[in-house]
Design a protein around this motif. Structure first.
Motif, PDB file in Angstrom:
ATOM      1  N   LYS A  78       0.848  -1.193   0.000  1.00  0.00           N
ATOM      2  CA  LYS A  78       0.000   0.000   0.000  1.00  0.00           C
ATOM      3  C   LYS A  78       0.877   1.235   0.000  1.00  0.00           C
ATOM      4  O   LYS A  78       1.874   1.294   0.730  1.00  0.00           O
ATOM      5  N   ILE A  79       0.510   2.192  -0.829  1.00  0.00           N
ATOM      6  CA  ILE A  79       1.198   3.476  -0.867  1.00  0.00           C
ATOM      7  C   ILE A  79       0.169   4.547  -0.565  1.00  0.00           C
ATOM      8  O   ILE A  79      -0.835   4.685  -1.276  1.00  0.00           O
ATOM      9  N   GLN A  80       0.430   5.303   0.483  1.00  0.00           N
ATOM     10  CA  GLN A  80      -0.506   6.369   0.876  1.00  0.00           C
ATOM     11  C   GLN A  80      -0.023   7.708   0.321  1.00  0.00           C
ATOM     12  O   GLN A  80       1.190   7.917   0.137  1.00  0.00           O
ATOM     13  N   ARG A  81      -0.978   8.563   0.040  1.00  0.00           N
ATOM     14  CA  ARG A  81      -0.666   9.949  -0.396  1.00  0.00           C
ATOM     15  C   ARG A  81       0.398   9.923  -1.495  1.00  0.00           C
ATOM     16  O   ARG A  81       1.481  10.498  -1.366  1.00  0.00           O
ATOM     17  N   THR A  82       0.079   9.238  -2.576  1.00  0.00           N
ATOM     18  CA  THR A  82       1.067   9.005  -3.633  1.00  0.00           C
ATOM     19  C   THR A  82       1.668  10.306  -4.151  1.00  0.00           C
ATOM     20  O   THR A  82       1.018  11.360  -4.210  1.00  0.00           O
ATOM     21  N   GLN A  83       2.947  10.208  -4.543  1.00  0.00           N
ATOM     22  CA  GLN A  83       3.695  11.304  -5.138  1.00  0.00           C
ATOM     23  C   GLN A  83       4.138  10.873  -6.535  1.00  0.00           C
ATOM     24  O   GLN A  83       4.200   9.674  -6.830  1.00  0.00           O
ATOM     25  N   GLN A  84       4.522  11.834  -7.361  1.00  0.00           N
ATOM     26  CA  GLN A  84       4.928  11.508  -8.724  1.00  0.00           C
ATOM     27  C   GLN A  84       6.151  10.586  -8.745  1.00  0.00           C
ATOM     28  O   GLN A  84       6.263   9.731  -9.626  1.00  0.00           O
ATOM     29  N   GLU A  85       7.035  10.747  -7.767  1.00  0.00           N
ATOM     30  CA  GLU A  85       8.237   9.910  -7.745  1.00  0.00           C
ATOM     31  C   GLU A  85       7.933   8.451  -7.402  1.00  0.00           C
ATOM     32  O   GLU A  85       8.819   7.589  -7.483  1.00  0.00           O
ATOM     33  N   ASP A  86       6.680   8.152  -7.027  1.00  0.00           N
ATOM     34  CA  ASP A  86       6.295   6.767  -6.772  1.00  0.00           C
ATOM     35  C   ASP A  86       6.013   6.016  -8.076  1.00  0.00           C
ATOM     36  O   ASP A  86       5.847   4.790  -8.063  1.00  0.00           O
ATOM     37  N   SER A  87       5.948   6.738  -9.181  1.00  0.00           N
ATOM     38  CA  SER A  87       5.698   6.101 -10.478  1.00  0.00           C
ATOM     39  C   SER A  87       6.835   5.138 -10.793  1.00  0.00           C
ATOM     40  O   SER A  87       8.009   5.522 -10.830  1.00  0.00           O
ATOM     41  N   ALA A  88       6.487   3.875 -11.001  1.00  0.00           N
ATOM     42  CA  ALA A  88       7.486   2.825 -11.221  1.00  0.00           C
ATOM     43  C   ALA A  88       6.740   1.525 -11.488  1.00  0.00           C
ATOM     44  O   ALA A  88       5.504   1.476 -11.420  1.00  0.00           O
ATOM     45  N   VAL A  89       7.507   0.484 -11.795  1.00  0.00           N
ATOM     46  CA  VAL A  89       6.939  -0.863 -11.840  1.00  0.00           C
ATOM     47  C   VAL A  89       7.247  -1.529 -10.504  1.00  0.00           C
ATOM     48  O   VAL A  89       8.389  -1.512 -10.042  1.00  0.00           O
ATOM     49  N   TYR A  90       6.218  -2.085  -9.877  1.00  0.00           N
ATOM     50  CA  TYR A  90       6.388  -2.765  -8.602  1.00  0.00           C
ATOM     51  C   TYR A  90       6.333  -4.272  -8.855  1.00  0.00           C
ATOM     52  O   TYR A  90       5.341  -4.792  -9.353  1.00  0.00           O
ATOM     53  N   LEU A  91       7.426  -4.938  -8.508  1.00  0.00           N
ATOM     54  CA  LEU A  91       7.582  -6.355  -8.776  1.00  0.00           C
ATOM     55  C   LEU A  91       7.512  -7.151  -7.479  1.00  0.00           C
ATOM     56  O   LEU A  91       8.066  -6.742  -6.457  1.00  0.00           O
ATOM     57  N   CYS A  92       6.843  -8.271  -7.550  1.00  0.00           N
ATOM     58  CA  CYS A  92       6.770  -9.190  -6.430  1.00  0.00           C
ATOM     59  C   CYS A  92       7.509 -10.471  -6.831  1.00  0.00           C
ATOM     60  O   CYS A  92       7.464 -10.889  -7.996  1.00  0.00           O
ATOM     61  N   ALA A  93       8.213 -11.078  -5.889  1.00  0.00           N
ATOM     62  CA  ALA A  93       8.925 -12.323  -6.148  1.00  0.00           C
ATOM     63  C   ALA A  93       8.727 -13.267  -4.972  1.00  0.00           C
ATOM     64  O   ALA A  93       8.538 -12.827  -3.839  1.00  0.00           O
ATOM     65  N   SER A  94       8.784 -14.555  -5.247  1.00  0.00           N
ATOM     66  CA  SER A  94       8.676 -15.529  -4.165  1.00  0.00           C
ATOM     67  C   SER A  94       9.690 -16.637  -4.354  1.00  0.00           C
ATOM     68  O   SER A  94      10.186 -16.885  -5.461  1.00  0.00           O
ATOM     69  N   SER A  95      10.018 -17.293  -3.257  1.00  0.00           N
ATOM     70  CA  SER A  95      10.859 -18.477  -3.304  1.00  0.00           C
ATOM     71  C   SER A  95      10.352 -19.475  -2.275  1.00  0.00           C
ATOM     72  O   SER A  95       9.687 -19.106  -1.304  1.00  0.00           O
ATOM     73  N   LEU A  96      10.700 -20.741  -2.501  1.00  0.00           N
ATOM     74  CA  LEU A  96      10.070 -21.823  -1.734  1.00  0.00           C
ATOM     75  C   LEU A  96      10.399 -21.746  -0.245  1.00  0.00           C
ATOM     76  O   LEU A  96       9.506 -21.831   0.602  1.00  0.00           O
ATOM     77  N   ARG A  97      11.658 -21.593   0.057  1.00  0.00           N
ATOM     78  CA  ARG A  97      12.077 -21.587   1.467  1.00  0.00           C
ATOM     79  C   ARG A  97      12.934 -20.367   1.722  1.00  0.00           C
ATOM     80  O   ARG A  97      13.420 -19.714   0.800  1.00  0.00           O
ATOM     81  N   GLU A  98      13.151 -20.087   3.004  1.00  0.00           N
ATOM     82  CA  GLU A  98      14.019 -18.984   3.389  1.00  0.00           C
ATOM     83  C   GLU A  98      15.396 -19.204   2.774  1.00  0.00           C
ATOM     84  O   GLU A  98      15.965 -20.295   2.884  1.00  0.00           O
ATOM     85  N   GLY A  99      15.928 -18.178   2.127  1.00  0.00           N
ATOM     86  CA  GLY A  99      17.260 -18.264   1.572  1.00  0.00           C
ATOM     87  C   GLY A  99      17.355 -18.932   0.214  1.00  0.00           C
ATOM     88  O   GLY A  99      18.421 -18.982  -0.374  1.00  0.00           O
ATOM     89  N   ASP A 100      16.220 -19.460  -0.277  1.00  0.00           N
ATOM     90  CA  ASP A 100      16.245 -20.133  -1.576  1.00  0.00           C
ATOM     91  C   ASP A 100      16.470 -19.135  -2.710  1.00  0.00           C
ATOM     92  O   ASP A 100      15.933 -18.034  -2.695  1.00  0.00           O
ATOM     93  N   GLN A 101      17.247 -19.576  -3.681  1.00  0.00           N
ATOM     94  CA  GLN A 101      17.330 -18.855  -4.949  1.00  0.00           C
ATOM     95  C   GLN A 101      17.081 -19.893  -6.032  1.00  0.00           C
ATOM     96  O   GLN A 101      17.450 -21.061  -5.868  1.00  0.00           O
ATOM     97  N   PRO A 102      16.548 -19.528  -7.227  1.00  0.00           N
ATOM     98  CA  PRO A 102      16.252 -18.132  -7.558  1.00  0.00           C
ATOM     99  C   PRO A 102      14.905 -17.692  -7.012  1.00  0.00           C
ATOM    100  O   PRO A 102      14.066 -18.509  -6.654  1.00  0.00           O
ATOM    101  N   GLN A 103      14.710 -16.392  -6.993  1.00  0.00           N
ATOM    102  CA  GLN A 103      13.399 -15.838  -6.746  1.00  0.00           C
ATOM    103  C   GLN A 103      12.650 -15.824  -8.078  1.00  0.00           C
ATOM    104  O   GLN A 103      13.219 -15.560  -9.131  1.00  0.00           O
ATOM    105  N   HIS A 104      11.356 -16.105  -7.981  1.00  0.00           N
ATOM    106  CA  HIS A 104      10.501 -16.142  -9.170  1.00  0.00           C
ATOM    107  C   HIS A 104       9.629 -14.887  -9.161  1.00  0.00           C
ATOM    108  O   HIS A 104       8.920 -14.643  -8.187  1.00  0.00           O
ATOM    109  N   PHE A 105       9.697 -14.147 -10.255  1.00  0.00           N
ATOM    110  CA  PHE A 105       9.042 -12.846 -10.309  1.00  0.00           C
ATOM    111  C   PHE A 105       7.696 -12.899 -11.019  1.00  0.00           C
ATOM    112  O   PHE A 105       7.491 -13.670 -11.965  1.00  0.00           O
ATOM    113  N   GLY A 106       6.797 -12.026 -10.563  1.00  0.00           N
ATOM    114  CA  GLY A 106       5.581 -11.759 -11.302  1.00  0.00           C
ATOM    115  C   GLY A 106       5.851 -10.738 -12.392  1.00  0.00           C
ATOM    116  O   GLY A 106       6.979 -10.251 -12.543  1.00  0.00           O
ATOM    117  N   ASP A 107       4.809 -10.411 -13.172  1.00  0.00           N
ATOM    118  CA  ASP A 107       4.969  -9.469 -14.278  1.00  0.00           C
ATOM    119  C   ASP A 107       4.896  -8.014 -13.829  1.00  0.00           C
ATOM    120  O   ASP A 107       5.101  -7.112 -14.639  1.00  0.00           O
TER     121      ASP A 107
END
Lengths: 114, 113
Positions: A78-107
């Motif tokens: 969540k981003i409150q009181r958005t500013q122009q500098e918040d414009s960007a692509v926000y990426l989420c990634a997950s991995s199976l266990r703590e410390g696992d690589q690689p991380q798998h990204f969403g679009d």
């Protein structure tokens, strides 16, 4: 699900509005990361969850940014009181266990603040 | 400060030839390195990785080389194919539980027919 799913894909908001971005990680993945990617740059770390616990929020740029993962699966940034500098692509990634690589990204969610 | 640097914003290579993408890092605590490939409007896709205990890792047409003393790694793609045209990101992580990734700025690779 088969991959990391993010919604919405595109979000346009007026400066000052609040926005919420959703991430649905790969089923069973313990670790979840949020990154911010500005135009022409590489992704930059925002925050990390292990299950429902937010273990690292050192990358959040201000207290206007807030993330949660209450049941250890879906996460919301969540981003409150958005500013122009918040414009960007926000990426989420997950991995199976703590410390696992690689991380798998969403679009990602492309956020544009007018 | 930029801990991971990709100094070439773009690279153009003839189809069938070798593509070499370079990456430098400054943090000696980094012990795992990854390359991601990104197409427009899609998220980064994992390509290949290497641990700091190795100096080379190979997967089909892709080979990553690590020179720890120089804090330098490179990705070799041979032979290059038109579908390899994308932005390539180098990323690094330090030991520990969080394993957040630190990315370079990316190199846009164009493979010309």
């Amino acid at each position: 699900g088969a991959g990391v799913s993010q919604s919405p894909r595109y979000k346009v908001a007026k400066r000052g509005q609040d926005v919420a971005l959703r991430c649905d990680p790969i089923s069973g993945h313990v670790s979840l990361f949020w990154y911010q990617q500005a135009l022409g740059q590489g992704p930059e770390f925002l925050t990390y969850f292990q299950n429902e616990a937010q273990l690292d929020k050192s990358g959040l740029p201000s207290d206007r940014f807030f993330a949660e993962r209450p049941e250890g699966s879906v996460s919301t940034l969540k981003i409150q009181r958005t500013q122009q500098e918040d414009s960007a692509v926000y990426l989420c990634a997950s991995s199976l266990r703590e410390g696992d690589q690689p991380q798998h990204f969403g679009d990602g969610t492309r956020l544009s603040i007018l | 400060d930029q801990q991971v640097k990709q100094n070439s914003p773009s690279l153009s290579v003839q189809e069938g030839r070798i593509s070499i993408l370079n990456c430098d890092y400054t943090n000696s605590m980094f012990d795992y390195f990854l390359w991601y490939k990104k197409y427009p409007a899609e998220g980064p896709t994992f390509l290949i990785s290497i641990s700091s205990i190795k100096d080379k890792n190979e997967d089909g047409r892709f080979t990553v080389f690590l020179n720890k003393s120089a804090k330098h790694l490179s990705l070799h793609i041979v032979p290059s194919q038109p579908g390899d045209s994308a932005v390539y990101f180098c990323a690094a992580s330090a030991g520990g539980g969080a394993q957040k990734l630190v990315f370079g700025q990316g190199t846009r690779l164009t493979i010309n027919p």
